[in-house]
Design a protein around this motif. Structure first.
Motif, PDB file in Angstrom:
ATOM      1  N   MET A 124       0.851  -1.176   0.000  1.00 59.93           N
ATOM      2  CA  MET A 124       0.000   0.000   0.000  1.00 59.93           C
ATOM      3  C   MET A 124       0.898   1.241   0.000  1.00 59.93           C
ATOM      4  SD  MET A 124      -3.271   0.996   0.410  1.00 59.93           S
ATOM      5  CE  MET A 124      -4.494   0.612   1.602  1.00 59.93           C
ATOM      6  N   PRO A 125       0.733   2.134  -0.964  1.00 61.78           N
ATOM      7  CA  PRO A 125       1.550   3.342  -0.998  1.00 61.78           C
ATOM      8  C   PRO A 125       1.293   4.222   0.223  1.00 61.78           C
ATOM      9  CG  PRO A 125       0.370   3.037  -3.062  1.00 61.78           C
ATOM     10  CD  PRO A 125      -0.133   2.013  -2.104  1.00 61.78           C
ATOM     11  N   LYS A 126       2.316   4.974   0.583  1.00 60.37           N
ATOM     12  CA  LYS A 126       2.188   5.885   1.725  1.00 60.37           C
ATOM     13  C   LYS A 126       1.369   7.103   1.331  1.00 60.37           C
ATOM     14  CE  LYS A 126       6.660   4.674   3.667  1.00 60.37           C
ATOM     15  NZ  LYS A 126       7.956   5.161   4.071  1.00 60.37           N
ATOM     16  N   HIS A 127       0.816   7.761   2.322  1.00 64.70           N
ATOM     17  CA  HIS A 127       0.150   9.053   2.170  1.00 64.70           C
ATOM     18  C   HIS A 127      -1.097   9.010   1.287  1.00 64.70           C
ATOM     19  CE1 HIS A 127       3.678  10.529   4.142  1.00 64.70           C
ATOM     20  NE2 HIS A 127       4.443  10.125   3.154  1.00 64.70           N
ATOM     21  N   ILE A 128      -1.865   7.942   1.331  1.00 62.81           N
ATOM     22  CA  ILE A 128      -3.134   7.934   0.596  1.00 62.81           C
ATOM     23  C   ILE A 128      -4.312   7.738   1.550  1.00 62.81           C
ATOM     24  CG2 ILE A 128      -2.143   7.169  -1.582  1.00 62.81           C
ATOM     25  CD1 ILE A 128      -3.485   4.420  -1.006  1.00 62.81           C
ATOM     26  N   ASP A 129      -4.129   8.112   2.806  1.00 61.99           N
ATOM     27  CA  ASP A 129      -5.210   7.988   3.771  1.00 61.99           C
ATOM     28  C   ASP A 129      -6.389   8.899   3.407  1.00 61.99           C
ATOM     29  OD1 ASP A 129      -3.306   9.962   4.262  1.00 61.99           O
ATOM     30  OD2 ASP A 129      -3.837  10.138   6.378  1.00 61.99           O
ATOM     31  N   TRP A 130      -6.169   9.887   2.577  1.00 64.18           N
ATOM     32  CA  TRP A 130      -7.224  10.802   2.125  1.00 64.18           C
ATOM     33  C   TRP A 130      -8.144  10.144   1.104  1.00 64.18           C
ATOM     34  CZ3 TRP A 130      -7.153  11.278  -3.090  1.00 64.18           C
ATOM     35  CH2 TRP A 130      -5.955  10.965  -3.729  1.00 64.18           C
ATOM     36  N   LEU A 131      -7.708   9.041   0.500  1.00 60.70           N
ATOM     37  CA  LEU A 131      -8.446   8.427  -0.598  1.00 60.70           C
ATOM     38  C   LEU A 131      -9.848   7.982  -0.195  1.00 60.70           C
ATOM     39  CD1 LEU A 131      -8.404   7.597  -3.559  1.00 60.70           C
ATOM     40  CD2 LEU A 131      -7.340   5.443  -2.872  1.00 60.70           C
ATOM     41  N   SER A 132      -9.986   7.399   0.986  1.00 64.45           N
ATOM     42  CA  SER A 132     -11.322   6.960   1.422  1.00 64.45           C
ATOM     43  C   SER A 132     -12.248   8.161   1.594  1.00 64.45           C
ATOM     44  CB  SER A 132     -11.241   6.146   2.710  1.00 64.45           C
ATOM     45  OG  SER A 132     -10.717   6.929   3.757  1.00 64.45           O
ATOM     46  N   SER A 133     -11.713   9.286   2.065  1.00 63.49           N
ATOM     47  CA  SER A 133     -12.527  10.506   2.184  1.00 63.49           C
ATOM     48  C   SER A 133     -12.903  11.037   0.810  1.00 63.49           C
ATOM     49  CB  SER A 133     -11.766  11.587   2.957  1.00 63.49           C
ATOM     50  OG  SER A 133     -11.556  11.191   4.281  1.00 63.49           O
ATOM     51  N   TRP A 134     -11.986  10.947  -0.137  1.00 62.18           N
ATOM     52  CA  TRP A 134     -12.233  11.394  -1.516  1.00 62.18           C
ATOM     53  C   TRP A 134     -13.391  10.600  -2.136  1.00 62.18           C
ATOM     54  CZ3 TRP A 134     -10.567  15.367  -4.412  1.00 62.18           C
ATOM     55  CH2 TRP A 134     -10.696  15.277  -5.788  1.00 62.18           C
ATOM     56  N   ILE A 135     -13.342   9.289  -1.951  1.00 60.83           N
ATOM     57  CA  ILE A 135     -14.398   8.415  -2.475  1.00 60.83           C
ATOM     58  C   ILE A 135     -15.720   8.719  -1.768  1.00 60.83           C
ATOM     59  CG2 ILE A 135     -15.170   6.007  -2.643  1.00 60.83           C
ATOM     60  CD1 ILE A 135     -12.133   5.296  -2.975  1.00 60.83           C
ATOM     61  N   LYS A 194      -2.233  17.561   1.856  1.00 60.47           N
ATOM     62  CA  LYS A 194      -1.360  18.416   1.044  1.00 60.47           C
ATOM     63  C   LYS A 194      -2.091  18.998  -0.161  1.00 60.47           C
ATOM     64  CE  LYS A 194       2.891  16.147   2.369  1.00 60.47           C
ATOM     65  NZ  LYS A 194       4.122  15.500   1.925  1.00 60.47           N
ATOM     66  N   PHE A 195      -3.361  18.652  -0.335  1.00 60.67           N
ATOM     67  CA  PHE A 195      -4.151  19.185  -1.443  1.00 60.67           C
ATOM     68  C   PHE A 195      -4.760  20.548  -1.103  1.00 60.67           C
ATOM     69  CE2 PHE A 195      -4.546  14.533  -2.100  1.00 60.67           C
ATOM     70  CZ  PHE A 195      -3.822  14.466  -3.265  1.00 60.67           C
ATOM     71  N   HIS A 196      -4.320  21.139  -0.018  1.00 61.96           N
ATOM     72  CA  HIS A 196      -4.859  22.430   0.427  1.00 61.96           C
ATOM     73  C   HIS A 196      -4.770  23.452  -0.712  1.00 61.96           C
ATOM     74  CE1 HIS A 196      -6.059  25.499   3.226  1.00 61.96           C
ATOM     75  NE2 HIS A 196      -5.041  26.235   2.843  1.00 61.96           N
ATOM     76  N   GLN A 197      -5.902  24.105  -0.979  1.00 68.09           N
ATOM     77  CA  GLN A 197      -6.024  25.139  -2.017  1.00 68.09           C
ATOM     78  C   GLN A 197      -5.807  24.582  -3.427  1.00 68.09           C
ATOM     79  OE1 GLN A 197      -7.731  27.113  -0.120  1.00 68.09           O
ATOM     80  NE2 GLN A 197      -6.810  28.988  -0.850  1.00 68.09           N
ATOM     81  N   ASN A 198      -6.052  23.299  -3.621  1.00 70.27           N
ATOM     82  CA  ASN A 198      -6.003  22.703  -4.944  1.00 70.27           C
ATOM     83  C   ASN A 198      -7.218  23.187  -5.732  1.00 70.27           C
ATOM     84  OD1 ASN A 198      -7.139  20.410  -6.752  1.00 70.27           O
ATOM     85  ND2 ASN A 198      -4.956  19.939  -6.564  1.00 70.27           N
ATOM     86  N   SER A 199      -6.984  23.661  -6.948  1.00 68.12           N
ATOM     87  CA  SER A 199      -8.046  24.245  -7.766  1.00 68.12           C
ATOM     88  C   SER A 199      -9.203  23.276  -7.995  1.00 68.12           C
ATOM     89  CB  SER A 199      -7.462  24.698  -9.108  1.00 68.12           C
ATOM     90  OG  SER A 199      -8.463  25.135  -9.976  1.00 68.12           O
ATOM     91  N   TYR A 200      -8.879  22.038  -8.290  1.00 67.76           N
ATOM     92  CA  TYR A 200      -9.917  21.048  -8.538  1.00 67.76           C
ATOM     93  C   TYR A 200     -10.738  20.791  -7.276  1.00 67.76           C
ATOM     94  CZ  TYR A 200     -12.139  16.784 -10.223  1.00 67.76           C
ATOM     95  OH  TYR A 200     -13.061  15.836 -10.593  1.00 67.76           O
ATOM     96  N   LEU A 201     -10.075  20.686  -6.138  1.00 65.16           N
ATOM     97  CA  LEU A 201     -10.756  20.449  -4.873  1.00 65.16           C
ATOM     98  C   LEU A 201     -11.628  21.649  -4.485  1.00 65.16           C
ATOM     99  CD1 LEU A 201     -11.169  18.576  -2.478  1.00 65.16           C
ATOM    100  CD2 LEU A 201      -9.069  19.478  -1.473  1.00 65.16           C
ATOM    101  N   LEU A 202     -11.110  22.857  -4.672  1.00 68.34           N
ATOM    102  CA  LEU A 202     -11.895  24.058  -4.385  1.00 68.34           C
ATOM    103  C   LEU A 202     -13.137  24.125  -5.284  1.00 68.34           C
ATOM    104  CD1 LEU A 202      -8.994  26.639  -4.025  1.00 68.34           C
ATOM    105  CD2 LEU A 202     -10.453  25.773  -2.184  1.00 68.34           C
ATOM    106  N   THR A 203     -12.974  23.698  -6.523  1.00 64.28           N
ATOM    107  CA  THR A 203     -14.116  23.670  -7.444  1.00 64.28           C
ATOM    108  C   THR A 203     -15.171  22.690  -6.951  1.00 64.28           C
ATOM    109  OG1 THR A 203     -12.706  24.259  -9.310  1.00 64.28           O
ATOM    110  CG2 THR A 203     -14.814  23.232  -9.828  1.00 64.28           C
ATOM    111  N   LEU A 204     -14.759  21.534  -6.485  1.00 63.84           N
ATOM    112  CA  LEU A 204     -15.709  20.547  -5.974  1.00 63.84           C
ATOM    113  C   LEU A 204     -16.443  21.064  -4.738  1.00 63.84           C
ATOM    114  CD1 LEU A 204     -13.640  17.283  -6.483  1.00 63.84           C
ATOM    115  CD2 LEU A 204     -15.791  17.891  -7.627  1.00 63.84           C
ATOM    116  N   ALA A 206     -12.781  18.953   4.510  1.00 60.50           N
ATOM    117  CA  ALA A 206     -11.871  18.245   5.421  1.00 60.50           C
ATOM    118  C   ALA A 206     -10.614  17.795   4.676  1.00 60.50           C
ATOM    119  CB  ALA A 206     -12.580  17.046   6.055  1.00 60.50           C
ATOM    120  N   ILE A 207     -10.779  17.349   3.442  1.00 63.61           N
ATOM    121  CA  ILE A 207      -9.613  16.977   2.628  1.00 63.61           C
ATOM    122  C   ILE A 207      -8.759  18.219   2.370  1.00 63.61           C
ATOM    123  CG2 ILE A 207      -8.852  16.113   0.376  1.00 63.61           C
ATOM    124  CD1 ILE A 207     -11.463  14.437   0.328  1.00 63.61           C
ATOM    125  N   ASN A 208      -9.402  19.321   2.076  1.00 62.59           N
ATOM    126  CA  ASN A 208      -8.692  20.587   1.832  1.00 62.59           C
ATOM    127  C   ASN A 208      -7.911  21.026   3.068  1.00 62.59           C
ATOM    128  OD1 ASN A 208      -8.123  22.994   0.200  1.00 62.59           O
ATOM    129  ND2 ASN A 208      -9.458  24.045   1.633  1.00 62.59           N
TER     130      ASN A 208
END
Length: 169
Positions: A1-12, A38-48, A32-34
């Motif tokens: 399992m790759p590191k730093h993907i604990d956000w993936l379940s929240s994304w789904i 590390k996706f803080h202020q990501n354009s795609y996430l802010l759009t969602l 909460a993901i934002n």
């Protein structure tokens, strides 16, 4: 399992909430993901986040997120259409006009760009121009839901109820 993907379940989870029409909860999960990744202020996430709030009817909050998404990435076409609609709902017509004026600097307009111009014309009461630009947006992408809805609103204003129903469908 790759590191730093604990956000993936929240994304789904957030996408499941968004597509399950639990828009307020989706916006909270995306927020909460934002806030916590590390996706803080990501354009795609802010759009969602902005789209979720827009779908829920919190137009002032949606405006803030969608504007920020466009500041982070001015080429973010996913934020353009909901921002144009939010500007109209919030009666921010000068901002909508500025957004539409920016479309003049783009060499090749896509469906989203034509929609923004159509929304601006509609808000300014230029119904025939709005109809023409919305039609152009639909010609480029017949699945452009916002353009279909705008076309329906225009038909209602022109007292063309049967045509409006077809666009709303």
């Amino acid at each position: 399992m790759p590191k730093h993907i604990d956000w993936l379940s929240s994304w789904i989870k957030a996408h499941a909430q968004l597509y399950g029409r639990d828009h307020l909860e989706a916006s909270k999960t995306f927020q909460a993901i934002n806030d916590n990744t590390k996706f803080h202020q990501n354009s795609y996430l802010l759009t969602l986040i902005g789209k979720s709030l827009y779908y829920y009817g919190r137009y002032m909050q949606a405006q803030q997120y969608l504007e920020t998404a466009l500041m982070v990435n001015p080429h973010n076409t996913d934020a353009l259409m909901p921002l144009a609609v939010v500007y109209e709902y919030n009666q921010k017509l000068p901002e909508l006009d500025k957004l539409a004026a920016q479309m003049g600097n783009i060499k090749e307009l896509n469906s989203e760009h034509w929609f923004v111009v159509a929304e601006s014309c509609y808000a300014a009461g230029q119904i025939e121009k709005a109809m023409s630009f919305a039609k152009k947006a639909i010609e480029l992408d017949e699945r452009n839901i916002e353009a279909q809805l705008l076309r329906g609103r225009i038909c209602l204003q022109l007292k063309q109820g049967i045509e409006a129903i077809s666009y709303f469908r």
